[in-house]
Design a protein around this motif. Sequence first.
Motif, PDB file in Angstrom:
ATOM      1  N   ILE A 264       0.862  -1.179   0.000  1.00 32.26           N
ATOM      2  CA  ILE A 264       0.000   0.000   0.000  1.00 32.26           C
ATOM      3  C   ILE A 264       0.897   1.228   0.000  1.00 32.26           C
ATOM      4  CG2 ILE A 264      -1.889   1.236   1.121  1.00 32.26           C
ATOM      5  CD1 ILE A 264      -2.529  -1.297   2.682  1.00 32.26           C
ATOM      6  N   ALA A 265       0.674   2.129  -0.936  1.00 34.98           N
ATOM      7  CA  ALA A 265       1.457   3.366  -1.000  1.00 34.98           C
ATOM      8  C   ALA A 265       0.501   4.544  -1.018  1.00 34.98           C
ATOM      9  CB  ALA A 265       2.343   3.382  -2.242  1.00 34.98           C
ATOM     10  N   MET A 266       1.003   5.705  -0.599  1.00 35.63           N
ATOM     11  CA  MET A 266       0.159   6.892  -0.529  1.00 35.63           C
ATOM     12  C   MET A 266       0.803   8.060  -1.253  1.00 35.63           C
ATOM     13  SD  MET A 266      -1.827   8.386   2.777  1.00 35.63           S
ATOM     14  CE  MET A 266      -3.014   9.749   2.627  1.00 35.63           C
ATOM     15  N   ILE A 267      -0.011   8.746  -2.050  1.00 36.87           N
ATOM     16  CA  ILE A 267       0.396   9.995  -2.689  1.00 36.87           C
ATOM     17  C   ILE A 267      -0.245  11.111  -1.881  1.00 36.87           C
ATOM     18  CG2 ILE A 267       0.321  11.376  -4.799  1.00 36.87           C
ATOM     19  CD1 ILE A 267      -0.129   8.712  -6.326  1.00 36.87           C
ATOM     20  N   PHE A 268       0.585  11.897  -1.196  1.00 37.60           N
ATOM     21  CA  PHE A 268       0.055  12.917  -0.300  1.00 37.60           C
ATOM     22  C   PHE A 268      -0.343  14.173  -1.067  1.00 37.60           C
ATOM     23  CE2 PHE A 268       2.535  10.146   2.415  1.00 37.60           C
ATOM     24  CZ  PHE A 268       1.710   9.998   3.523  1.00 37.60           C
ATOM     25  N   GLN A 269      -1.196  14.968  -0.433  1.00 36.07           N
ATOM     26  CA  GLN A 269      -1.776  16.141  -1.079  1.00 36.07           C
ATOM     27  C   GLN A 269      -0.729  17.182  -1.446  1.00 36.07           C
ATOM     28  OE1 GLN A 269      -5.058  17.746   1.111  1.00 36.07           O
ATOM     29  NE2 GLN A 269      -5.281  19.529  -0.181  1.00 36.07           N
ATOM     30  N   ASP A 270       0.233  17.415  -0.577  1.00 35.66           N
ATOM     31  CA  ASP A 270       1.258  18.434  -0.819  1.00 35.66           C
ATOM     32  C   ASP A 270       2.601  17.756  -1.054  1.00 35.66           C
ATOM     33  OD1 ASP A 270       2.977  20.547  -0.912  1.00 35.66           O
ATOM     34  OD2 ASP A 270       2.436  21.407   1.027  1.00 35.66           O
ATOM     35  N   PRO A 271       3.065  17.698  -2.305  1.00 38.97           N
ATOM     36  CA  PRO A 271       4.317  16.981  -2.588  1.00 38.97           C
ATOM     37  C   PRO A 271       5.531  17.608  -1.903  1.00 38.97           C
ATOM     38  CG  PRO A 271       3.601  18.220  -4.518  1.00 38.97           C
ATOM     39  CD  PRO A 271       2.483  18.274  -3.521  1.00 38.97           C
ATOM     40  N   MET A 272       5.491  18.923  -1.640  1.00 34.05           N
ATOM     41  CA  MET A 272       6.647  19.578  -1.026  1.00 34.05           C
ATOM     42  C   MET A 272       6.872  19.060   0.392  1.00 34.05           C
ATOM     43  SD  MET A 272       8.984  21.688  -1.942  1.00 34.05           S
ATOM     44  CE  MET A 272      10.381  21.183  -0.950  1.00 34.05           C
ATOM     45  N   THR A 273       5.788  18.816   1.123  1.00 35.09           N
ATOM     46  CA  THR A 273       5.932  18.305   2.491  1.00 35.09           C
ATOM     47  C   THR A 273       6.151  16.793   2.500  1.00 35.09           C
ATOM     48  OG1 THR A 273       3.524  18.110   2.725  1.00 35.09           O
ATOM     49  CG2 THR A 273       4.536  20.162   3.463  1.00 35.09           C
ATOM     50  N   ALA A 274       5.848  16.121   1.399  1.00 35.15           N
ATOM     51  CA  ALA A 274       6.047  14.672   1.332  1.00 35.15           C
ATOM     52  C   ALA A 274       7.486  14.303   0.970  1.00 35.15           C
ATOM     53  CB  ALA A 274       5.082  14.050   0.309  1.00 35.15           C
ATOM     54  N   LEU A 275       8.218  15.275   0.422  1.00 40.38           N
ATOM     55  CA  LEU A 275       9.603  15.026   0.019  1.00 40.38           C
ATOM     56  C   LEU A 275      10.568  15.684   0.999  1.00 40.38           C
ATOM     57  CD1 LEU A 275       9.179  15.730  -3.798  1.00 40.38           C
ATOM     58  CD2 LEU A 275       9.547  13.493  -2.742  1.00 40.38           C
ATOM     59  N   ASN A 276      11.702  15.014   1.244  1.00 40.32           N
ATOM     60  CA  ASN A 276      12.734  15.575   2.102  1.00 40.32           C
ATOM     61  C   ASN A 276      13.519  16.620   1.304  1.00 40.32           C
ATOM     62  OD1 ASN A 276      15.130  16.046   3.643  1.00 40.32           O
ATOM     63  ND2 ASN A 276      14.840  14.087   4.669  1.00 40.32           N
ATOM     64  N   PRO A 277      13.530  17.880   1.752  1.00 40.34           N
ATOM     65  CA  PRO A 277      14.150  18.940   0.941  1.00 40.34           C
ATOM     66  C   PRO A 277      15.661  18.849   0.817  1.00 40.34           C
ATOM     67  CG  PRO A 277      13.500  19.794   3.094  1.00 40.34           C
ATOM     68  CD  PRO A 277      12.961  18.398   3.003  1.00 40.34           C
ATOM     69  N   VAL A 278      16.347  18.061   1.651  1.00 44.61           N
ATOM     70  CA  VAL A 278      17.812  18.035   1.638  1.00 44.61           C
ATOM     71  C   VAL A 278      18.375  16.726   1.060  1.00 44.61           C
ATOM     72  CG1 VAL A 278      17.991  19.648   3.566  1.00 44.61           C
ATOM     73  CG2 VAL A 278      17.925  17.192   4.032  1.00 44.61           C
ATOM     74  N   ILE A 279      17.508  15.917   0.449  1.00 44.71           N
ATOM     75  CA  ILE A 279      17.953  14.654  -0.162  1.00 44.71           C
ATOM     76  C   ILE A 279      17.527  14.653  -1.629  1.00 44.71           C
ATOM     77  CG2 ILE A 279      17.728  12.136  -0.139  1.00 44.71           C
ATOM     78  CD1 ILE A 279      17.207  12.254   2.827  1.00 44.71           C
ATOM     79  N   PRO A 280      18.423  14.312  -2.566  1.00 39.04           N
ATOM     80  CA  PRO A 280      18.059  14.243  -3.989  1.00 39.04           C
ATOM     81  C   PRO A 280      16.868  13.302  -4.201  1.00 39.04           C
ATOM     82  CG  PRO A 280      20.433  14.073  -3.726  1.00 39.04           C
ATOM     83  CD  PRO A 280      19.853  13.987  -2.346  1.00 39.04           C
ATOM     84  N   VAL A 281      16.032  13.627  -5.176  1.00 41.93           N
ATOM     85  CA  VAL A 281      14.798  12.861  -5.375  1.00 41.93           C
ATOM     86  C   VAL A 281      15.100  11.404  -5.749  1.00 41.93           C
ATOM     87  CG1 VAL A 281      13.434  14.888  -5.964  1.00 41.93           C
ATOM     88  CG2 VAL A 281      14.583  13.612  -7.791  1.00 41.93           C
ATOM     89  N   GLY A 282      16.156  11.185  -6.520  1.00 40.81           N
ATOM     90  CA  GLY A 282      16.504   9.818  -6.897  1.00 40.81           C
ATOM     91  C   GLY A 282      16.839   8.972  -5.678  1.00 40.81           C
ATOM     92  N   GLN A 283      17.544   9.573  -4.724  1.00 47.35           N
ATOM     93  CA  GLN A 283      17.907   8.847  -3.508  1.00 47.35           C
ATOM     94  C   GLN A 283      16.666   8.520  -2.670  1.00 47.35           C
ATOM     95  OE1 GLN A 283      21.091  10.677  -1.254  1.00 47.35           O
ATOM     96  NE2 GLN A 283      20.581   9.520   0.594  1.00 47.35           N
ATOM     97  N   GLN A 284      15.681   9.427  -2.682  1.00 44.03           N
ATOM     98  CA  GLN A 284      14.468   9.175  -1.912  1.00 44.03           C
ATOM     99  C   GLN A 284      13.680   8.003  -2.489  1.00 44.03           C
ATOM    100  OE1 GLN A 284      12.284  12.632  -0.352  1.00 44.03           O
ATOM    101  NE2 GLN A 284      13.817  13.956  -1.291  1.00 44.03           N
ATOM    102  N   ILE A 285      13.650   7.896  -3.808  1.00 47.35           N
ATOM    103  CA  ILE A 285      12.985   6.753  -4.445  1.00 47.35           C
ATOM    104  C   ILE A 285      13.789   5.483  -4.202  1.00 47.35           C
ATOM    105  CG2 ILE A 285      12.198   5.779  -6.636  1.00 47.35           C
ATOM    106  CD1 ILE A 285      11.869   8.690  -7.631  1.00 47.35           C
ATOM    107  N   ALA A 286      15.122   5.587  -4.287  1.00 47.48           N
ATOM    108  CA  ALA A 286      15.995   4.425  -4.073  1.00 47.48           C
ATOM    109  C   ALA A 286      15.842   3.860  -2.660  1.00 47.48           C
ATOM    110  CB  ALA A 286      17.448   4.808  -4.342  1.00 47.48           C
ATOM    111  N   GLU A 287      15.641   4.744  -1.674  1.00 42.64           N
ATOM    112  CA  GLU A 287      15.472   4.289  -0.283  1.00 42.64           C
ATOM    113  C   GLU A 287      14.253   3.396  -0.140  1.00 42.64           C
ATOM    114  OE1 GLU A 287      15.355   7.716   2.190  1.00 42.64           O
ATOM    115  OE2 GLU A 287      17.528   8.037   2.158  1.00 42.64           O
ATOM    116  N   VAL A 288      13.181   3.743  -0.842  1.00 37.53           N
ATOM    117  CA  VAL A 288      11.966   2.916  -0.810  1.00 37.53           C
ATOM    118  C   VAL A 288      12.264   1.537  -1.390  1.00 37.53           C
ATOM    119  CG1 VAL A 288       9.589   2.695  -1.646  1.00 37.53           C
ATOM    120  CG2 VAL A 288      10.467   4.938  -0.997  1.00 37.53           C
TER     121      VAL A 288
END
Length: 330
Positions: free
Chosen positions: A93-117
């Motif tokens: 089960i995965a969730m797409i949150f309403q505000d993408p800015m608060t759902a993403l960590n601002p100090v980590i590259p987006v590729g790394q955030q996906i890779a962590e999952v």
Amino acid sequence: MSELLDIRDLVVEYHTEVGTVHAVNGISIQMKTGDTLGFVGETGAGKTTTALSILRLLQIPPARFASGEIWFDGKDLLKVSEKEMRSIRGSEIAMIFQDPMTALNPVIPVGQQIAEVLIQHNEITKAQSWEMAEKMLEKVGIPAARANNYPHQFSGGMKQRVVIAMALACTPKLIIADEPTTALDVTIQAQILDMMKQLKEDSGTSILLITHDLGVVAETCDKVAIVYGGEVVEYGSLEQIFDRTTHPYTVCLFGALPSLDKKVDMLTPIEGQIYDAISPPSGCRFHPRCPHAAEECSKKVPDVVEVEPGHPVRCLYANRFYAQNAEGRR
């Protein structure tokens, strides 16, 4: 086909200093594999609380599961261990949150955030996870070369694409999308909705789409649940809800929409104050705002009436309203 998601009489409360907030009051919904269910209602209807309950992301206290069951793929999620829930979140089960800015960590590259999952739920190396993350970005229309960029380097629509890529990374069975297009302009909104539909067709993922936009529902969903006061007041297929609207609240929602066919000076608002979750009204929760309310509506809690197969409505006069609307369509 058995249900992928089966929520049974879920009751969720928040205990606060000003009183008990009755956020969800006996919601029951079912979804099969491949379904897209629109979860529609005003702010404060209990939509997001229901979604967070599925993932068990509510903070307890102040939240409390007073009663009910949430069955997902044969498991009651309210009874599994926290360790098992962590393995379910993101992978099944995965969730797409309403505000993408608060759902993403601002100090980590987006590729790394996906890779962590991907690393969290798969036995793969960092190099493999990075390669898969780049492929996921490309799948949602973002060049792989931008995997090293930070969230602030993307537009609102691009950030939402990143969040969708993160949600789809492990090919979950169910995606909960909490108003994923609310903050986007109509052009980007259409692109995001088209992309979600295409990804659903490619992977067979079920989608629970939380929204207050009936236009988005018409474009995306197979079935619709209309929510008011923490209850599902009307449920049915897209055709049943749009063509054979029955509950007075659903009728009011459609009445508040602008039309391309009719020229009007003013839209028709829903009169009265929105549902007060701390001091809910007696009887039918919608009766203080209902244009058809009778004295009985303030005293008796309405049962669910199935006005036609697969079309239950929570209203004392559901059959009468269904008959009236059917007559009006002839």
